[in-house]
Design a protein around this motif. Structure first.
Motif, PDB file in Angstrom:
ATOM      1  N   ASN A 111      28.536   3.724  -8.947  1.00 40.14           N
ATOM      2  CA  ASN A 111      27.346   4.662  -8.533  1.00 40.14           C
ATOM      3  C   ASN A 111      27.680   4.505  -6.830  1.00 40.14           C
ATOM      4  N   MET A 112      27.997   3.520  -6.187  1.00 44.49           N
ATOM      5  CA  MET A 112      28.021   3.183  -4.815  1.00 44.49           C
ATOM      6  C   MET A 112      29.161   4.093  -4.090  1.00 44.49           C
ATOM      7  N   LEU A 113      30.296   4.441  -4.997  1.00 47.81           N
ATOM      8  CA  LEU A 113      31.336   5.446  -4.777  1.00 47.81           C
ATOM      9  C   LEU A 113      30.870   6.649  -4.745  1.00 47.81           C
ATOM     10  N   TRP A 114      30.026   6.873  -5.788  1.00 42.94           N
ATOM     11  CA  TRP A 114      29.382   8.279  -6.072  1.00 42.94           C
ATOM     12  C   TRP A 114      28.416   8.534  -4.804  1.00 42.94           C
ATOM     13  N   LEU A 115      27.725   7.444  -4.545  1.00 41.31           N
ATOM     14  CA  LEU A 115      26.843   7.536  -3.143  1.00 41.31           C
ATOM     15  C   LEU A 115      27.205   8.086  -1.906  1.00 41.31           C
ATOM     16  N   ILE A 116      28.561   7.385  -1.799  1.00 36.34           N
ATOM     17  CA  ILE A 116      29.088   7.534  -0.253  1.00 36.34           C
ATOM     18  C   ILE A 116      29.967   8.859  -0.709  1.00 36.34           C
ATOM     19  N   VAL A 117      30.711   9.231  -1.430  1.00 30.75           N
ATOM     20  CA  VAL A 117      31.747  10.440  -1.624  1.00 30.75           C
ATOM     21  C   VAL A 117      30.893  11.721  -1.685  1.00 30.75           C
ATOM     22  N   ASN A 277      39.879   8.343 -11.869  1.00 26.33           N
ATOM     23  CA  ASN A 277      38.896   9.559 -12.674  1.00 26.33           C
ATOM     24  C   ASN A 277      37.614   9.639 -11.897  1.00 26.33           C
ATOM     25  N   ASN A 278      37.120   8.647 -11.302  1.00 27.28           N
ATOM     26  CA  ASN A 278      35.463   8.701 -10.803  1.00 27.28           C
ATOM     27  C   ASN A 278      35.702   9.943  -9.775  1.00 27.28           C
ATOM     28  N   PHE A 279      36.752   9.940  -9.146  1.00 25.80           N
ATOM     29  CA  PHE A 279      36.872  11.208  -8.083  1.00 25.80           C
ATOM     30  C   PHE A 279      36.872  12.553  -8.915  1.00 25.80           C
ATOM     31  N   PHE A 280      37.548  12.498 -10.083  1.00 25.67           N
ATOM     32  CA  PHE A 280      37.580  13.771 -10.765  1.00 25.67           C
ATOM     33  C   PHE A 280      36.365  14.139 -11.542  1.00 25.67           C
ATOM     34  N   LEU A 281      35.399  13.286 -11.680  1.00 27.23           N
ATOM     35  CA  LEU A 281      33.972  13.632 -11.932  1.00 27.23           C
ATOM     36  C   LEU A 281      33.229  13.973 -10.835  1.00 27.23           C
ATOM     37  N   MET A 282      33.551  13.198  -9.704  1.00 32.38           N
ATOM     38  CA  MET A 282      32.559  13.813  -8.516  1.00 32.38           C
ATOM     39  C   MET A 282      32.837  15.234  -8.053  1.00 32.38           C
ATOM     40  N   VAL A 283      34.009  15.312  -8.218  1.00 28.49           N
ATOM     41  CA  VAL A 283      34.387  16.842  -7.768  1.00 28.49           C
ATOM     42  C   VAL A 283      33.516  17.923  -8.524  1.00 28.49           C
ATOM     43  N   VAL A 284      33.111  17.647  -9.798  1.00 30.23           N
ATOM     44  CA  VAL A 284      32.164  18.544 -10.498  1.00 30.23           C
ATOM     45  C   VAL A 284      30.774  18.567  -9.933  1.00 30.23           C
ATOM     46  N   LEU A 285      30.201  17.370  -9.361  1.00 31.92           N
ATOM     47  CA  LEU A 285      28.997  17.424  -8.452  1.00 31.92           C
ATOM     48  C   LEU A 285      29.173  18.055  -7.125  1.00 31.92           C
ATOM     49  N   ILE A 286      30.233  17.592  -6.429  1.00 32.08           N
ATOM     50  CA  ILE A 286      30.371  18.263  -5.300  1.00 32.08           C
ATOM     51  C   ILE A 286      30.644  19.742  -5.363  1.00 32.08           C
ATOM     52  N   TRP A 287      31.286  20.237  -6.317  1.00 31.44           N
ATOM     53  CA  TRP A 287      31.338  21.705  -6.475  1.00 31.44           C
ATOM     54  C   TRP A 287      30.046  22.401  -6.688  1.00 31.44           C
ATOM     55  N   VAL A 346      22.508  12.348  -7.110  1.00 35.88           N
ATOM     56  CA  VAL A 346      23.721  11.442  -7.695  1.00 35.88           C
ATOM     57  C   VAL A 346      23.078  10.267  -8.201  1.00 35.88           C
ATOM     58  N   LEU A 347      21.914   9.746  -7.864  1.00 33.19           N
ATOM     59  CA  LEU A 347      21.419   8.346  -8.557  1.00 33.19           C
ATOM     60  C   LEU A 347      21.089   8.806 -10.006  1.00 33.19           C
ATOM     61  N   LEU A 366      25.004   4.140 -13.551  1.00 33.71           N
ATOM     62  CA  LEU A 366      23.856   3.657 -13.899  1.00 33.71           C
ATOM     63  C   LEU A 366      23.090   4.446 -15.013  1.00 33.71           C
ATOM     64  N   ALA A 367      23.028   5.764 -14.812  1.00 34.75           N
ATOM     65  CA  ALA A 367      22.120   6.669 -15.511  1.00 34.75           C
ATOM     66  C   ALA A 367      22.714   6.585 -17.178  1.00 34.75           C
ATOM     67  N   ASN A 368      23.797   6.838 -17.098  1.00 40.68           N
ATOM     68  CA  ASN A 368      24.487   6.700 -18.344  1.00 40.68           C
ATOM     69  C   ASN A 368      24.766   5.398 -19.106  1.00 40.68           C
ATOM     70  N   TYR A 369      24.587   4.496 -18.246  1.00 41.47           N
ATOM     71  CA  TYR A 369      24.590   2.914 -18.611  1.00 41.47           C
ATOM     72  C   TYR A 369      23.404   2.858 -19.333  1.00 41.47           C
TER      73      TYR A 369
END
Lengths: 410, 385
Positions: A111-117, A277-287, A346-347, A366-369
């Motif tokens: 989540n921290m990674l997502w929050l930054i990227v 793979n986290n970054f490959f998932l983040m690409v979706v949200l960035i898109w 993102v959160l 977190l949300a999926n956890y």
């Protein structure tokens, strides 16, 4: 009853009921409780007008209280109880149990990674797109196409990107774009340039920007000029420390990028490559979110007074200087708004991770956890505790929003 | 600005090209899904979708016609002739190389004659016409197998849509899920608008103690994650007998959508001219009349903005539907959930996945392009400045 019919009845009942409530409650108030005639007419009108706002507000307040207010309190209570012990009060046990779980720590780290990227990348791309499309003839069409992913569901976007990440055995044709491109690299000079040097330069550029930002924050302290209160000093030091940590992370990342042996000629299962793979998932949200950032920032760019830009041109500023030193500082408040709004998204990100990896291969968030705990492990205590963690992460933005909204109203 | 000093043609070109690259990069993923949904399973797995616009090469296996029925005598030999494509039902294909055994599928060029031993021969032309010659013994039994590398022209099909929408197949079909989604979406969009409009009017144009506090509360509730609400509300629904179903889902969407609705509508209504409302009050209109006859029609743009938001959000939602709607029977599944399940069961069947996903994406895209102006306006008003 057929669901569609039920839906229709609900619309009629819901809308009709609401309208009837508003109409009749007003009638009752004006005709019977405080009639605007007789000896107390004047006082009655005043009284009726004191009650009326609450008639208008009542359904909304009831719904908000029941569907958002009550759950916050109830979740807090549930997070302190143990479902398996019949709802007994267990203090912070759920939290301690959760902090001890590797999956939770993994979710926090991701989540921290997502929050930054994600906010950074979406805002940067959005700003770029807004600035570039601002003054070209077909800018509106371009904007509309970049904005389009906003309408696509997270699940739909997941399918779209799963197709991009698809992998086939090495001997057959690749149908995922990413692997089709990947198979073009064979370890020669081009591969070195594109896969080692270029990423290293990008990360170095990121580190440079972060270091510069940190320096801007810490500069007044170093130079000993006017610093403001103790809280401001703490804030500045904190930002500088975060920046220093990010720079360190970036430098180690560069070292990793340059030294890693890449698996040329072998199709990659992108979603199972841990960490990346986290970054490959983040690409979706960035898109998806870039369009949002672009629309808001584009409106802000248009709001910049022309005189400031004209003055800069007269003074001989280059287009880049105009952009970074005239335009960006003027739209800084809007950039903050965009950033925080995307941070909120993102959160709460759930669908993408759920549909693409379901938290496997160290991609948990977190949300999926929380969803996992609530509906698969059936552990309401720990699930609620993780929901409260999400709430805690949101609350600084909540406070800031309320603060700015109140300031604006005055 | 372009005619002011500092304008460089090279820079303008760079801007045009950068925008083009950006737009193509953003469009590329969606186009990939769209194109894939019109291809057959074979086409999808034999080449990337970007190749769909060009002819593709495939390896195919054919069999010559049954000798016992089709052979004709030609002197002392027998001949079976025909066209491999007529039997396979396609005609615009061309053969480049071919062979007669699975180990050597590219032994011969099109038009060459293969020597099968003892005078038995097979000739295969580019267009698929073949001639199989041999003595009585050789031209008998089953038809000779032909392995060919075929170049097929681009071909698109609507079969996937037919399969997903019309076949009535329970696991792959999207029809039921489509109508379920629609059933969730429409009441969940309309009801919060009505409730929020009244509240927004009160917050914008009525004086009462605690107004500022209420507005602050709404702003605060804007960002409360709905994750917090899942368990308490599910327990509540189960407790009061609503259970899992449409009613609970509509209520939940209404509750979660209200803060944004109130916030957007209030911000818009505050901007309406004060004179208008005060004149109406002086003329003796009741608050209810002012609201329904004056404020509601004037607030149409804000109502439309929120309606689009709420529609997109409820249509695209997965979490709320999973928690409040979908029960063990799966009768009330929505499209997003159906797609996630297809991802699990049909992970490699891209023709089904792509089509199903595109069916669910199509409606929001239409709404998006038709009402983009209101969406942008809502976005600009909705983000807390």
């Amino acid at each position: 009853m057929h669901p569609a019919l039920l839906g229709l009845v609900t619309i009629v009942l819901g809308v009709g009921g609401c309208l009837a409530y508003f109409y009749f409650s007003n009638v009752v108030l004006d005709r019977f409780i405080f009639p605007a005639k007789g000896e107390n007419a004047g006082r009655n009108i005043n009284r009726a007008n004191m009650v009326r706002p609450w008639l208008f507000l009542f359904p909304a307040i009831a719904a908000l209280g029941l569907y958002l207010g009550y759950p916050v309190v109830e979740t807090l209570r549930l997070s302190l109880t143990d479902r398996f012990a019949g709802g007994a009060f267990v203090g912070l046990d759920n939290y301690w149990q959760m902090f001890g779980e590797p999956k939770f720590r993994e979710a926090m780290r991701n989540n921290m990674l997502w929050l930054i990227v994600v906010p950074a990348a979406s805002t940067a791309f959005g700003l770029l797109a807004a600035q570039l499309t601002d003054r070209i003839a077909w800018g509106n069409i371009a904007k509309s196409l970049i904005f389009m992913p906003m309408a696509i569901s997270f699940v739909g976007a997941s399918v779209i990107f799963k197709l991009i990440y698809d992998a086939r055995p090495a001997e057959s044709a690749q149908i995922g774009v990413l692997n089709a491109v990947w198979m073009q690299f064979e370890g020669g000079f081009g591969s070195l340039l594109l896969l080692k040097i270029l990423p290293a330069i990008i990360v170095l550029g990121f580190a440079g920007i972060v270091a510069y930002t940190g320096w801007i924050f810490i500069r007044p302290l170093v130079k000993g000029s006017r610093t403001g209160g103790a809280l401001v000093v703490v804030g500045r030091v904190f930002v500088a420390l975060v920046a220093a940590w990010l720079v360190w992370e970036a430098v180690t990342t560069i070292a990793t990028v340059l030294t890693t042996e890449l698996d040329y000629g072998e199709p990659q299962q992108w979603l199972t490559l841990t960490f990346y793979n986290n970054f490959f998932l983040m690409v979706v949200l960035i898109w998806i979110q870039t369009g949002f950032a672009m629309v808001i920032l584009s409106a802000a760019l248009r709001g910049i007074p022309e005189e400031t830009i004209e003055a800069a041109i007269v003074d001989g500023a280059s287009p880049f200087e105009i952009f970074f030193q005239i335009k960006v500082p003027q739209i800084m408040p809007t950039i903050v708004v965009v950033w925080t709004t995307i941070t909120l998204v993102v959160l709460k990100v759930f669908d993408i991770v759920y549909a693409m990896t379901n938290g496997q291969w160290e991609t948990q968030v977190l949300a999926n956890y929380m969803f996992d705990k609530l509906f698969r492990a059936n552990d309401w205590g720990v699930g609620s505790a993780s929901a409260i963690i999400i709430m805690l992460l949101v609350s600084p933005i909540l406070v800031w929003n309320v603060y700015t909204a109140r300031k604006e109203m005055r | 600005m372009d005619n002011i000093a500092g304008h460089k043609p090279a820079l303008t070109w760079a801007v045009h090209i950068s925008v083009l690259i950006l737009v193509l990069a953003w469009l590329f993923p969606t186009v990939g899904l769209f194109v894939s949904s019109f291809r057959t399973a074979d086409q999808i797995s034999s080449s990337g979708w970007w190749a769909a616009l060009f002819p593709t090469e495939q390896n195919e296996v054919y069999r010559a016609a049954d000798p016992d029925d089709n052979r004709v005598a030609d002197g002392d030999v027998f001949v079976v002739s025909g066209n491999v494509f007529e039997e396979a039902g396609a005609s615009e294909k061309t053969i480049s190389v071919w062979g007669t055994s699975s180990r050597e599928i590219s032994a011969y060029e099109a038009g060459e004659t293969a020597d099968l031993g003892d005078g038995e021969t097979l000739t295969l032309g580019e267009g698929g016409a073949y001639e199989w010659r041999g003595n009585d013994d050789q031209i008998s039994g089953r038809g000779q197998r032909i392995f060919a590398t075929v170049t097929a022209p681009p071909e698109f099909t609507l079969d996937n849509y037919e399969n997903v929408l019309l076949s009535g197949n329970a696991t792959d079909g999207m029809t039921k899920a489509f109508f379920n989604t629609l059933t969730v979406t429409i009441p969940a969009t309309i009801i919060p608008i009505v409730i929020a409009a009244f509240a927004a009017y009160a917050l914008a144009w009525m004086e009462f103690p605690g107004r500022a506090l209420l507005i602050a509360t709404v702003v605060a509730l804007l960002v409360v994650p709905l994750q917090l609400a899942l368990i308490p509300l599910l327990k509540l629904h189960l407790g009061i007998g609503i259970g899992k179903g449409y009613l609970g889902t509509w209520l939940a969407h209404t509750g979660f959508g209200l803060p944004l609705a109130i916030y957007l509508l209030r911000n818009y209504m505050v901007g309406l001219p004060r004179d208008l409302i005060e004149n109406a009050r002086v003329d003796g209109a009741t608050e209810f009349q002012i609201f329904t006859r004056l404020i509601l029609p004037l607030s149409f743009p804000a109502l439309a903005s929120f309606a689009i938001f709420q529609f997109l959000w409820t249509w695209n939602d997965l979490l709320v539907a999973k928690v409040f709607l979908i029960d063990a029977t799966g009768e009330t599944t929505v499209m997003t959930n159906q797609i996630v399940e297809l991802l699990g069961t049909r992970g490699g069947n891209w023709e089904i996945l792509a089509t199903a996903a595109f069916v669910s994406i199509a409606v929001p895209l239409i709404v998006f392009f038709a009402m983009q102006r209101y969406l942008v306006r809502g976005l600009l008003a909705g983000s807390v400045k």
